[in-house]
Design a protein around this motif. Structure first.
Motif, short mmCIF file in Angstrom:
data_model
loop_
_atom_site.label_atom_id
_atom_site.label_comp_id
_atom_site.label_asym_id
_atom_site.label_seq_id
_atom_site.Cartn_x
_atom_site.Cartn_y
_atom_site.Cartn_z
N ASN A 133 23.87 107.90 -61.89
CA ASN A 133 23.09 108.96 -61.24
C ASN A 133 21.82 109.18 -62.04
OD1 ASN A 133 25.24 110.41 -59.22
ND2 ASN A 133 26.24 109.62 -61.05
N VAL A 134 20.68 108.97 -61.45
CA VAL A 134 19.41 109.12 -62.15
C VAL A 134 18.69 110.37 -61.67
CG1 VAL A 134 17.18 108.07 -62.65
CG2 VAL A 134 19.20 106.62 -62.40
N ILE A 135 18.23 111.18 -62.62
CA ILE A 135 17.43 112.35 -62.25
C ILE A 135 16.08 112.27 -62.96
CG2 ILE A 135 19.40 113.85 -61.79
CD1 ILE A 135 18.86 115.20 -64.51
N HIS A 136 15.06 112.67 -62.24
CA HIS A 136 13.72 112.79 -62.82
C HIS A 136 13.22 114.20 -62.55
CE1 HIS A 136 9.58 112.25 -63.89
NE2 HIS A 136 9.18 112.48 -62.65
N VAL A 137 12.83 114.90 -63.59
CA VAL A 137 12.32 116.26 -63.45
C VAL A 137 10.80 116.20 -63.55
CG1 VAL A 137 12.43 118.63 -64.26
CG2 VAL A 137 14.41 117.13 -64.54
N GLY A 138 10.13 116.38 -62.42
CA GLY A 138 8.68 116.29 -62.40
C GLY A 138 8.16 116.15 -60.98
N GLU A 139 6.85 116.10 -60.84
CA GLU A 139 6.23 116.04 -59.52
C GLU A 139 6.31 114.64 -58.91
OE1 GLU A 139 5.18 118.67 -57.91
OE2 GLU A 139 5.73 119.95 -59.60
N GLU A 140 6.22 113.62 -59.72
CA GLU A 140 6.15 112.25 -59.22
C GLU A 140 7.53 111.71 -58.84
OE1 GLU A 140 4.28 107.92 -60.62
OE2 GLU A 140 4.46 109.58 -62.05
N ASP A 141 7.59 111.02 -57.70
CA ASP A 141 8.83 110.37 -57.26
C ASP A 141 8.88 108.97 -57.86
OD1 ASP A 141 10.97 109.20 -55.99
OD2 ASP A 141 10.55 110.13 -54.06
N LEU A 142 9.89 108.71 -58.70
CA LEU A 142 9.98 107.43 -59.40
C LEU A 142 11.07 106.52 -58.85
CD1 LEU A 142 9.60 108.72 -63.08
CD2 LEU A 142 7.81 107.91 -61.54
N GLN A 143 11.55 106.80 -57.67
CA GLN A 143 12.68 106.05 -57.13
C GLN A 143 12.40 104.57 -56.99
OE1 GLN A 143 14.30 107.65 -53.52
NE2 GLN A 143 16.19 106.48 -53.73
N LYS A 144 11.18 104.19 -56.59
CA LYS A 144 10.86 102.78 -56.38
C LYS A 144 10.98 101.97 -57.67
CE LYS A 144 7.89 103.16 -52.31
NZ LYS A 144 6.52 102.90 -51.75
N GLU A 145 10.50 102.53 -58.79
CA GLU A 145 10.56 101.78 -60.05
C GLU A 145 11.97 101.76 -60.64
OE1 GLU A 145 9.32 104.24 -63.91
OE2 GLU A 145 7.69 104.17 -62.45
N ILE A 146 12.80 102.70 -60.25
CA ILE A 146 14.18 102.75 -60.76
C ILE A 146 15.04 101.68 -60.10
CG2 ILE A 146 16.29 104.15 -60.74
CD1 ILE A 146 14.43 106.58 -61.20
N GLY A 147 14.80 101.43 -58.84
CA GLY A 147 15.55 100.38 -58.16
C GLY A 147 16.92 100.83 -57.70
N ASP A 148 17.84 99.90 -57.69
CA ASP A 148 19.16 100.13 -57.11
C ASP A 148 20.08 100.88 -58.07
OD1 ASP A 148 21.33 100.00 -55.42
OD2 ASP A 148 21.98 98.04 -56.15
N VAL A 149 20.35 102.14 -57.76
CA VAL A 149 21.33 102.95 -58.49
C VAL A 149 22.17 103.68 -57.45
CG1 VAL A 149 19.92 103.26 -60.57
CG2 VAL A 149 19.71 104.90 -58.70
N ASP A 150 23.25 104.32 -57.90
CA ASP A 150 24.13 104.99 -56.96
C ASP A 150 23.53 106.26 -56.38
OD1 ASP A 150 26.76 103.39 -57.17
OD2 ASP A 150 26.21 103.73 -59.27
#
Length: 264
Positions: free
Chosen positions: A189-206
């Protein structure tokens, strides 16, 4: 990934839980586990014992430090013997080492970049109120390798939270987690606290979530929602960076109730 696991064996409840995690990693990664017990040299200092005698009301005499040292080393032998027996029973490659010195210095002197250190968050302190300061946090700040800090209670690692900020250390942690998942089978489970959405660079996670607010508070709150381990970058280097980013690590270490894996 790692060549060796080093675990602080101090006889405390959190310390034994750290041993269990070290055995689990050692077995799955097929790496040796070194149990390290340090007799704190500050506890056998004559001036310290003289002051302690005044506080606790026992009779002090010069040379008492030799008796105290002998007692502590006997305790250490018993703890390490139990560690070795447990490791062999689990089918883990184990060895032990006993030293006299300042605990955090001795642990750091044994660690290489390719190691992983396991410690209980609350180590055993024979005299509460003396020897202030956390060996675990000092080691976490200065270690050249990743640190695993356990709570007192052991829990199976099924859901892992990665606090991700897009920096190189977060990317390193993410890649490490993806490799470990093949051995442990946990959920990332990945969380990012901030304005920018980083999902694309994180790639495949649950699971991925982009949260708003104070990072330290959001990370702590998220970990309370059924997570079994938190992974994050360790303390930043430099006074300015430490004041800005290191405070997040410190806050989280003191407030989360699950194991914390700090990537260096």
């Amino acid at each position: 990934m790692f060549k060796r696991a080093i675990v602080g064996v101090d006889g405390s409840k959190a310390g034994w839980t750290a041993v269990e995690y070290a055995f689990e990693f050692g077995k799955r990664l097929d790496i040796p586990v070194l149990g390290l017990h340090v007799v704190d040299e500050r506890l056998i200092d004559e001036s310290f014992l003289e002051d302690l005698a005044g506080v606790l009301g026992f009779t002090f005499y010069y040379g008492i430090s030799a008796k105290v040292k002998e007692f502590l080393e006997t305790q250490a032998d018993a703890v390490l013997d139990e560690f070795l027996a447990l490791g062999r029973k689990r089918g883990v490659k184990v060895s032990s080492f006993q030293a006299v010195g300042v605990p955090y210095r001795e642990v750091l002197s044994q660690a290489d970049k390719e190691d992983i250190i396991f410690l209980g968050k609350r180590g055993k302190r024979p005299i509460r109120g003396f020897l202030l300061g956390s060996n675990s946090e000092i080691i976490a700040r200065r270690s050249p390798c990743p640190i695993f800090l356990s709570q007192e209670e052991y829990r199976d690692i099924k859901k892992v939270c990665l606090a991700y900020d897009g920096q190189d250390i977060s990317k390193k942690a993410l890649n490490m987690l993806k490799r470990l998942k093949t051995l442990f089978g946990f959920e990332i489970n990945v969380i990012h606290v901030g304005e920018e959405d980083l999902q694309k660079e994180i790639g495949d996670v649950d699971r991925y979530e982009n949260l708003k607010g104070l990072p330290e508070e959001k990370i702590t709150q998220y970990c309370e929602e059924g997570m079994d381990m938190l992974v994050m970058g360790a303390f930043s280097k430099g006074r300015l960076k430490e004041s800005v980013f290191g405070s997040v690590t410190s806050f989280v270490l003191h407030h989360v109730n699950i194991p914390v894996f700090l990537v260096k």
